[in-house]
Structures are given as C-alpha cells and as structure tokens.
Scaffold this motif. Structure first.
Motif, PDB file in Angstrom:
ATOM      1  N   CYS A 207     -34.869 -24.583 -34.363  1.00 50.77           N
ATOM      2  CA  CYS A 207     -36.275 -25.203 -34.277  1.00 50.77           C
ATOM      3  C   CYS A 207     -37.169 -23.888 -34.043  1.00 50.77           C
TER       4      CYS A 207
ATOM      5  N   THR B  81     -40.016 -24.505 -32.866  1.00 47.65           N
ATOM      6  CA  THR B  81     -40.767 -24.690 -31.605  1.00 47.65           C
ATOM      7  C   THR B  81     -39.702 -24.205 -30.356  1.00 47.65           C
ATOM      8  N   CYS B  82     -38.701 -24.583 -30.231  1.00 44.39           N
ATOM      9  CA  CYS B  82     -38.014 -24.156 -28.776  1.00 44.39           C
ATOM     10  C   CYS B  82     -36.665 -23.706 -29.409  1.00 44.39           C
TER      11      CYS B  82
ATOM     12  N   CYS C 205     -34.583 -31.506 -34.103  1.00 43.55           N
ATOM     13  CA  CYS C 205     -34.004 -30.509 -33.025  1.00 43.55           C
ATOM     14  C   CYS C 205     -33.298 -31.380 -31.915  1.00 43.55           C
TER      15      CYS C 205
ATOM     16  N   CYS D 251     -35.867 -30.573 -28.403  1.00 46.51           N
ATOM     17  CA  CYS D 251     -37.075 -30.897 -28.037  1.00 46.51           C
ATOM     18  C   CYS D 251     -37.363 -32.101 -29.005  1.00 46.51           C
TER      19      CYS D 251
HETATM   20 ZN   LIG Z   1     -36.994 -27.953 -30.737  1.00 45.43          ZN
END
Ligand SMILES: [Zn+2]
Ligand SMILES: C[S@@+](CC[C@H](N)C(=O)[O-])C[C@H]1O[C@@H](n2cnc3c(N)ncnc32)[C@H](O)[C@@H]1O
Length: 349
Positions: free
Chosen positions: A11, A13-14, A37, A40
């Motif tokens: 992911c 983002t995270c 994900c 998240c």
């Molecule tokens: Zn994530």
C-alpha cells in the motif's frame, strides 16, 4: 496484472500488504479488480489489466499527467516504431557509458528487481527486461502505461503499474536498479523526487537518471516566455504551436547551411565555431525540433513534450552532483550533453 505482483507491491499509504478481489481474469492476467490494503483499508482499482495507484489530485499534478496522457495518445505509434526504438537504445547506451548492448545486458544479470520510473510507452522497460530472471516494474503516472501494456504486456518479467514516482507502492530498499529517464524534471521538485526515489534503492543498488540541462541564456529566456503561455493552452492549440515549431525547424534544417561564429560571445553563452544553422538556432535561441528522419508527427510530439507539461525544470551538473552526494551515492558515470545530464550512481551502504 500478473498475480505474482502481490509478492512485491504494498500500500503506498501505509506500506502494508494487499488483499486482491478479482472481478475478471484472462488467462493468467487479472483484468479488473480491486486491491485492498489489509491495514488502512485503502482501495486501488485494477482496470484494463493495470493496478492504478495515482492519488495526487492537485491541479498541477493532474495537468502534468493530462499533458503526457495527451502526448502519448497522439504519439505512441511513432514512438513505438522500430527506427525510434533503435535510436533510443543507442542514445541510451551512449549517454550512460555502455560500450555495447552486451555489456549492459551483463550488468542487468546482477539486477534482480528493476524499477523503470516514468516508463512512458514502455520501450525502456523492454530494454531493461532482457535478463529473464530480473523482474521489471514499468511505472508511469499517465495513461501511457496502457499503451506500454498493450505493446509489451506479454513479456513474462514486466509488471505495469500506474503510479506516481513520489508515492510508490513498494517497500523501501527494494530495488537493485532504478532507471528514470527524462522524468524527474517534470515533477514538482526534481531534487526531492530524486531523494525520495533513492530511498527505494537496496544497499549497493544503482540509479540512472537523465534530467534537462540548463541551456544558453537567451534560449532559457525564450523557453520561459513561450512555456508560460503554452502550458495554459488546450491540447489542440499547443499541438498546433508544436507543429509551427516543427515546420520552422524543418525549414532551417533544409537550408543545410553552416554558420561560423568567429569568437566567443560570453553574454549569450555562445562559443566560437562552425554550426549547422538549425542546430545553432535550436541550442541558443529557440526550441524548434525537427526529426532527422523527417518524421513530422514525431517532431510535433517532441516539441509538444517540451512546451506543454506544467513542470520542465532545467538543471546544472553541479546541482545534480549535489543530489547524489546528499543521497550518499557514488557517481559511476556522468555525461553532459546540450540537452541533458545522464548520471548513474551507486548507493554506498
Ligand atoms: Zn494501507
Ligand atoms: C518525457 S517522458 C519520458 C518517458 C520515458 N522514460 C522515455 O525516456 O521515453 C516523461 C514521462 O514521465 C511521466 N511522469 C511525469 N511525472 C511523473 C510522476 N510524478 N510519476 C510517474 N510518472 C511521471 C510522464 O507521464 C511521462 O510519461
């Protein structure tokens, strides 16, 4: 999208793993689906066989990628043509200091994971995929990945991804080799984008980049004047302007005349010497590209590429050297030509 990509992507983002929901499959390729994900819960679509990770919706970024999507929509065919691919390959070898394609292929044998950051229509990803035990990730933020996938999608060791090189769906230190040719200067900030990319390099990994070189002062002045206006045009208007520049380049080039400058003109950055008229105008005063093989469409595409993207920064060798120093990379090759600076560096630790 090949299911095996799930072993490598995370992911953006995270940095957690993904769960895959498959909607449609063709042979071993996931054509439509969603990546979710596990941590998240962010969702990313897979459409037309490509996972789509672009999340930046700021006006400048969207406009930059719209410019390239438009460029490749109109020019993918002439840039997939054999003569261009061949020319591009030879230009690449020359710029990055490879004596032959054999020598480059030997280098590739020790590179397991390769990122082509800003692949455009995928010609470079193909070149990087010669060693079948390497895995190449061909990534671009624009719709060019669709043309890249159509052309090279059957290559067993290339994964195609639509993503931003400033928000990668990979773990840090994952890549043995990162290649980013003519891309970084189109991002909001060339040096911070470079710094971000280097975080994804493994210990002793290599990175090769090409960025635009600063030109003679009058050419810089004229570029700024024109680009200020052209980046605001519609695709059609800028295409027409790019055609005007191609015709001007053609007219100058057809002169087949040389000009001799008897002594240096330091204020204009002009050196004494004998030059082809078109080249002289081109490097010192005005970008009016004309393809040596007389390809009008390709010439228009090259001019459009210069005049339409929102960001097109020009840099100096000392700036580039500083980026490598700051990222603790040892420069292994550096070649400066009028148009740009090609550098390869290796992570020290
Ligand atoms: Zn994530
Ligand atoms: C001039 S083209 C070069 C393409 C290819 N590397 C080549 O040498 O032919 C620049 C490419 O960079 C891509 N690009 C620009 N900004 C990007 C970003 N932030 N993330 C990913 N790709 C980006 C554009 O979409 C475009 O396809």
């Amino acid at each position: 999208m090949k299911p095996s990509i799930l072993e490598y992507i995370v992911c953006p983002t995270c940095s957690s793993d993904f769960k895959l929901l498959t909607k449609s499959k063709l042979k071993n390729e996931i054509k439509e689906g969603t990546l979710i994900c596990v941590k998240c819960k962010d969702k990313f679509k897979i459409t037309k066989g490509i996972p789509r990770f672009v999340v930046d919706v700021t006006k400048d970024f969207v406009r930059t990628e719209m410019a390239f999507s438009a460029k490749w929509k109109n020019h993918h065919k002439n840039h997939h043509a054999k003569d261009w691919v061949n020319w591009q390959k030879n230009w690449f070898l020359e710029r990055f200091g490879w004596k032959s394609i054999g020598q480059f292929n030997t280098f590739l044998k020790s590179q397991n994971f390769i990122l082509d950051a800003g692949t455009g229509i995928g010609n470079s990803a193909k070149l990087l995929s010669t060693n079948k035990s390497s895995t190449v990730f061909a990534l671009d933020a624009s719709d060019s990945v669709d043309f890249a996938y159509k052309k090279y999608g059957t290559s067993s060791n290339i994964h195609f991804i639509q993503a931003d090189i400033r928000q990668l769906p990979f773990r840090k230190t994952f890549f043995d080799y990162i290649f980013s040719d003519q891309v970084l200067h189109h991002t909001k900030n060339t040096s911070t984008s470079f710094k971000y990319l280097t975080k994804f390099l493994a210990k002793f990994g290599f990175i090769s980049i090409y960025v635009y070189n600063k030109k003679a002062p009058i050419r810089e002045y004229v570029d700024d004047y024109i680009r200020k206006r052209t980046v605001k045009m519609s695709v059609r208007e800028c295409t027409e302007f790019s055609k005007d520049m191609a015709y001007l380049g053609q007219a100058l080039s057809k002169l087949k005349k040389k000009i001799t400058i008897p002594r240096d003109i330091p204020l204009l950055g002009v050196k004494a010497g004998t030059y082809d008229v078109q080249r002289f105008v081109y490097w010192n005063f005005l970008k009016c590209f004309w393809d040596e093989s007389d390809n009008l469409q390709r010439s228009v595409g090259v001019n459009f590429d210069w005049y339409y993207p929102k960001f097109a920064y020009r840099h100096t060798v000392s700036e580039v050297k500083k980026w490598f120093r700051d990222a603790k990379l040892k420069i292994t090759t550096l070649k400066e030509i009028e148009s740009g600076i090609s550098v390869t560096g290796r992570k020290k630790s």
